[in-house]
Scaffold this motif. Structure first.
Motif, PDB file in Angstrom:
ATOM      1  N   GLY A 112       8.522  -0.809  10.752  1.00 42.80           N
ATOM      2  CA  GLY A 112       7.628  -0.279  11.766  1.00 42.80           C
ATOM      3  C   GLY A 112       6.186  -0.687  11.537  1.00 42.80           C
ATOM      4  N   HIS A 113       5.930  -1.433  10.442  1.00 46.24           N
ATOM      5  CA  HIS A 113       4.557  -1.815  10.093  1.00 46.24           C
ATOM      6  C   HIS A 113       4.411  -3.299   9.781  1.00 46.24           C
ATOM      7  CE1 HIS A 113       3.323   2.458   9.685  1.00 46.24           C
ATOM      8  NE2 HIS A 113       4.579   2.611   9.322  1.00 46.24           N
ATOM      9  N   VAL A 114       5.478  -3.929   9.288  1.00 44.70           N
ATOM     10  CA  VAL A 114       5.456  -5.355   8.943  1.00 44.70           C
ATOM     11  C   VAL A 114       6.544  -6.041   9.765  1.00 44.70           C
ATOM     12  CG1 VAL A 114       5.608  -7.059   7.086  1.00 44.70           C
ATOM     13  CG2 VAL A 114       4.719  -4.769   6.604  1.00 44.70           C
ATOM     14  N   LEU A 139       7.354   5.389  -1.024  1.00 43.57           N
ATOM     15  CA  LEU A 139       6.483   4.649  -0.114  1.00 43.57           C
ATOM     16  C   LEU A 139       5.563   5.639   0.593  1.00 43.57           C
ATOM     17  CD1 LEU A 139       6.041   1.743   0.970  1.00 43.57           C
ATOM     18  CD2 LEU A 139       7.545   2.355   2.875  1.00 43.57           C
ATOM     19  N   GLN A 140       4.268   5.595   0.263  1.00 43.43           N
ATOM     20  CA  GLN A 140       3.291   6.500   0.841  1.00 43.43           C
ATOM     21  C   GLN A 140       2.699   5.897   2.120  1.00 43.43           C
ATOM     22  OE1 GLN A 140       3.065   9.419  -0.659  1.00 43.43           O
ATOM     23  NE2 GLN A 140       4.353   8.734  -2.363  1.00 43.43           N
ATOM     24  N   ASP A 141       2.067   6.749   2.910  1.00 46.17           N
ATOM     25  CA  ASP A 141       1.413   6.264   4.127  1.00 46.17           C
ATOM     26  C   ASP A 141       0.366   5.203   3.810  1.00 46.17           C
ATOM     27  OD1 ASP A 141       2.906   7.838   5.811  1.00 46.17           O
ATOM     28  OD2 ASP A 141       1.446   9.461   5.903  1.00 46.17           O
ATOM     29  N   SER A 142      -0.366   5.397   2.707  1.00 44.03           N
ATOM     30  CA  SER A 142      -1.389   4.418   2.327  1.00 44.03           C
ATOM     31  C   SER A 142      -0.759   3.064   1.996  1.00 44.03           C
ATOM     32  CB  SER A 142      -2.188   4.926   1.123  1.00 44.03           C
ATOM     33  OG  SER A 142      -1.341   5.188   0.015  1.00 44.03           O
ATOM     34  N   HIS A 143       0.455   3.078   1.436  1.00 47.28           N
ATOM     35  CA  HIS A 143       1.160   1.830   1.138  1.00 47.28           C
ATOM     36  C   HIS A 143       1.551   1.117   2.430  1.00 47.28           C
ATOM     37  CE1 HIS A 143       2.571   3.981  -2.784  1.00 47.28           C
ATOM     38  NE2 HIS A 143       1.388   3.413  -2.946  1.00 47.28           N
ATOM     39  N   ARG A 144       2.061   1.886   3.394  1.00 46.34           N
ATOM     40  CA  ARG A 144       2.477   1.290   4.663  1.00 46.34           C
ATOM     41  C   ARG A 144       1.300   0.610   5.353  1.00 46.34           C
ATOM     42  NH1 ARG A 144       4.796   6.534   4.975  1.00 46.34           N
ATOM     43  NH2 ARG A 144       7.029   6.539   4.564  1.00 46.34           N
ATOM     44  N   ARG A 145       0.169   1.323   5.369  1.00 47.53           N
ATOM     45  CA  ARG A 145      -1.009   0.761   6.042  1.00 47.53           C
ATOM     46  C   ARG A 145      -1.504  -0.483   5.316  1.00 47.53           C
ATOM     47  NH1 ARG A 145      -2.205   6.343   6.307  1.00 47.53           N
ATOM     48  NH2 ARG A 145      -3.676   6.182   4.574  1.00 47.53           N
ATOM     49  N   TYR A 146      -1.452  -0.468   3.999  1.00 47.34           N
ATOM     50  CA  TYR A 146      -1.913  -1.619   3.224  1.00 47.34           C
ATOM     51  C   TYR A 146      -0.994  -2.816   3.449  1.00 47.34           C
ATOM     52  CZ  TYR A 146      -3.722  -4.413  -0.602  1.00 47.34           C
ATOM     53  OH  TYR A 146      -4.284  -5.424  -1.332  1.00 47.34           O
ATOM     54  N   LEU A 147       0.307  -2.591   3.446  1.00 52.43           N
ATOM     55  CA  LEU A 147       1.269  -3.683   3.577  1.00 52.43           C
ATOM     56  C   LEU A 147       1.285  -4.285   4.973  1.00 52.43           C
ATOM     57  CD1 LEU A 147       4.164  -2.118   1.488  1.00 52.43           C
ATOM     58  CD2 LEU A 147       2.940  -4.229   0.932  1.00 52.43           C
ATOM     59  N   ALA A 148       0.744  -3.573   5.955  1.00 55.72           N
ATOM     60  CA  ALA A 148       0.729  -4.058   7.336  1.00 55.72           C
ATOM     61  C   ALA A 148      -0.070  -5.345   7.495  1.00 55.72           C
ATOM     62  CB  ALA A 148       0.180  -2.982   8.270  1.00 55.72           C
ATOM     63  N   GLN A 149      -0.925  -5.684   6.534  1.00 58.16           N
ATOM     64  CA  GLN A 149      -1.746  -6.888   6.639  1.00 58.16           C
ATOM     65  C   GLN A 149      -0.956  -8.164   6.332  1.00 58.16           C
ATOM     66  OE1 GLN A 149      -4.555  -7.548   3.179  1.00 58.16           O
ATOM     67  NE2 GLN A 149      -3.791  -5.521   2.607  1.00 58.16           N
ATOM     68  N   PHE A 150       0.240  -8.032   5.741  1.00 58.31           N
ATOM     69  CA  PHE A 150       1.016  -9.202   5.333  1.00 58.31           C
ATOM     70  C   PHE A 150       1.988  -9.635   6.425  1.00 58.31           C
ATOM     71  CE2 PHE A 150      -0.173  -7.102   1.353  1.00 58.31           C
ATOM     72  CZ  PHE A 150      -0.752  -8.164   0.673  1.00 58.31           C
ATOM     73  N   SER A 151       2.266 -10.931   6.481  1.00 57.76           N
ATOM     74  CA  SER A 151       3.220 -11.440   7.460  1.00 57.76           C
ATOM     75  C   SER A 151       4.649 -11.078   7.081  1.00 57.76           C
ATOM     76  CB  SER A 151       3.093 -12.965   7.570  1.00 57.76           C
ATOM     77  OG  SER A 151       3.436 -13.585   6.336  1.00 57.76           O
ATOM     78  N   THR A 152       4.888 -10.975   5.773  1.00 56.81           N
ATOM     79  CA  THR A 152       6.237 -10.689   5.272  1.00 56.81           C
ATOM     80  C   THR A 152       6.152  -9.753   4.077  1.00 56.81           C
ATOM     81  OG1 THR A 152       6.979 -12.899   5.922  1.00 56.81           O
ATOM     82  CG2 THR A 152       8.366 -11.710   4.352  1.00 56.81           C
ATOM     83  N   ALA A 153       7.110  -8.846   3.991  1.00 51.91           N
ATOM     84  CA  ALA A 153       7.215  -7.964   2.822  1.00 51.91           C
ATOM     85  C   ALA A 153       8.623  -8.101   2.250  1.00 51.91           C
ATOM     86  CB  ALA A 153       6.936  -6.516   3.197  1.00 51.91           C
ATOM     87  N   ILE A 154       8.704  -8.445   0.971  1.00 48.70           N
ATOM     88  CA  ILE A 154       9.988  -8.542   0.275  1.00 48.70           C
ATOM     89  C   ILE A 154      10.113  -7.333  -0.642  1.00 48.70           C
ATOM     90  CG2 ILE A 154      11.388  -9.904  -1.329  1.00 48.70           C
ATOM     91  CD1 ILE A 154       9.777 -12.378  -0.409  1.00 48.70           C
ATOM     92  N   ILE A 155      11.131  -6.516  -0.455  1.00 48.64           N
ATOM     93  CA  ILE A 155      11.326  -5.327  -1.279  1.00 48.64           C
ATOM     94  C   ILE A 155      12.166  -5.719  -2.480  1.00 48.64           C
ATOM     95  CG2 ILE A 155      11.960  -2.894  -1.289  1.00 48.64           C
ATOM     96  CD1 ILE A 155       9.947  -3.682   0.869  1.00 48.64           C
TER      97      ILE A 155
END
Length: 255
Positions: A221-223, A186-202
């Motif tokens: 810390g982001h979603v 999980l890169q920093d760019s991934h964290r920032r991109y995923l922050a736009q979603f209401s939910t993240a399912i791993i």
């Protein structure tokens, strides 16, 4: 009990420090993302996590619009030997094997290296691409640009985080958005991109469960809503149990 006011986190800022609960060294993070304060401890045994909303100033809102430029399309030119879908019978056979609609996904073909190419689209513009060999060429997956953005398939507010493009294309239906990390890191760019979603399912492969749990803690810390889907098999194989679990989450989340 965590009081966000004690940490004075500015909009767009993330602070990393020792956890006030478990005392883990540098395992606690707190982030202010456009007025959404999210905090959690990355230590698997620690249960500290939470979120709240704070009022944004006019300056914060203006800065947020400027920050959106971070994902502005970088300069990217697809190599001339990557062309619109024309891989012939081998590409068609490969797509059929995985149940992929090449035209709907906008897949391309690398004539030089015999690869199926998945375009990375941001704001309607191709900013990168990744190709999967149809033969035995090494590496199996090749990145054509350096945008740092994941491959994404589908539209909606709920992201399903997977490892590869095939898996992302398979889960990118309904209100799910398949997000392929192109690996298990999980890169920093991934964290920032995923922050736009209401939910993240791993939904990483079963043999990456430890990595999945760690990733879930990092993303909290982001979603605001992060969930883990424990798979029987790699999601791209469409194991009936796995697909039923995914559909059940879809109904539970209700978005």
């Amino acid at each position: 009990m965590i009081n966000p006011d004690d940490y004075d986190v500015a909009n767009g800022e993330t602070k990393r420090m020792d956890c006030p609960a478990c005392k883990g060294i540098k395992t606690f993070s707190i982030t202010n993302s456009m007025g959404s304060i999210l905090w959690n401890c990355y230590k698997v045994s620690c249960t500290v996590s939470g979120s709240t909303r704070v009022r944004l100033s006019v300056e914060d809102i203006q800065a947020g619009f400027k920050g959106a430029e971070e994902f502005a399309s970088p300069t990217f030119e697809m190599p001339q030997y990557v062309v619109q879908r024309s891989g012939g019978v081998y590409m068609d056979r490969w797509c059929s094997r995985w149940g992929l609609d090449a035209d709907k996904l906008g897949l391309m073909y690398d004539v030089k290296e015999d690869r199926v190419v998945f375009p990375v689209i941001h704001d309607g513009v191709m900013v990168d691409a990744t190709g999967r060999t149809l033969g035995k060429r090494i590496p199996k997956w090749k990145r054509y640009g350096n945008s740092g953005l994941p491959y994404v398939s589908g539209r909606g507010k709920v992201s399903v985080v997977v490892e590869d493009c095939v898996s992302a294309a398979i889960v990118g239906y309904g209100s799910f958005v398949g997000v392929a990390l192109l690996g298990t890191s999980l890169q920093d760019s991934h964290r920032r991109y995923l922050a736009q979603f209401s939910t993240a399912i791993i939904a990483l492969d079963p043999d990456a469960l430890k990595k999945t749990l760690q990733m879930a803690k990092e993303l909290r810390g982001h979603v605001s809503d992060v969930r883990v889907l424990k798979l029987v098999d790699d999601i791209k194989y469409r194991n009936p149990t796995d697909m039923e679990k995914l559909d059940a989450l879809h109904r539970q989340i209700g978005e």
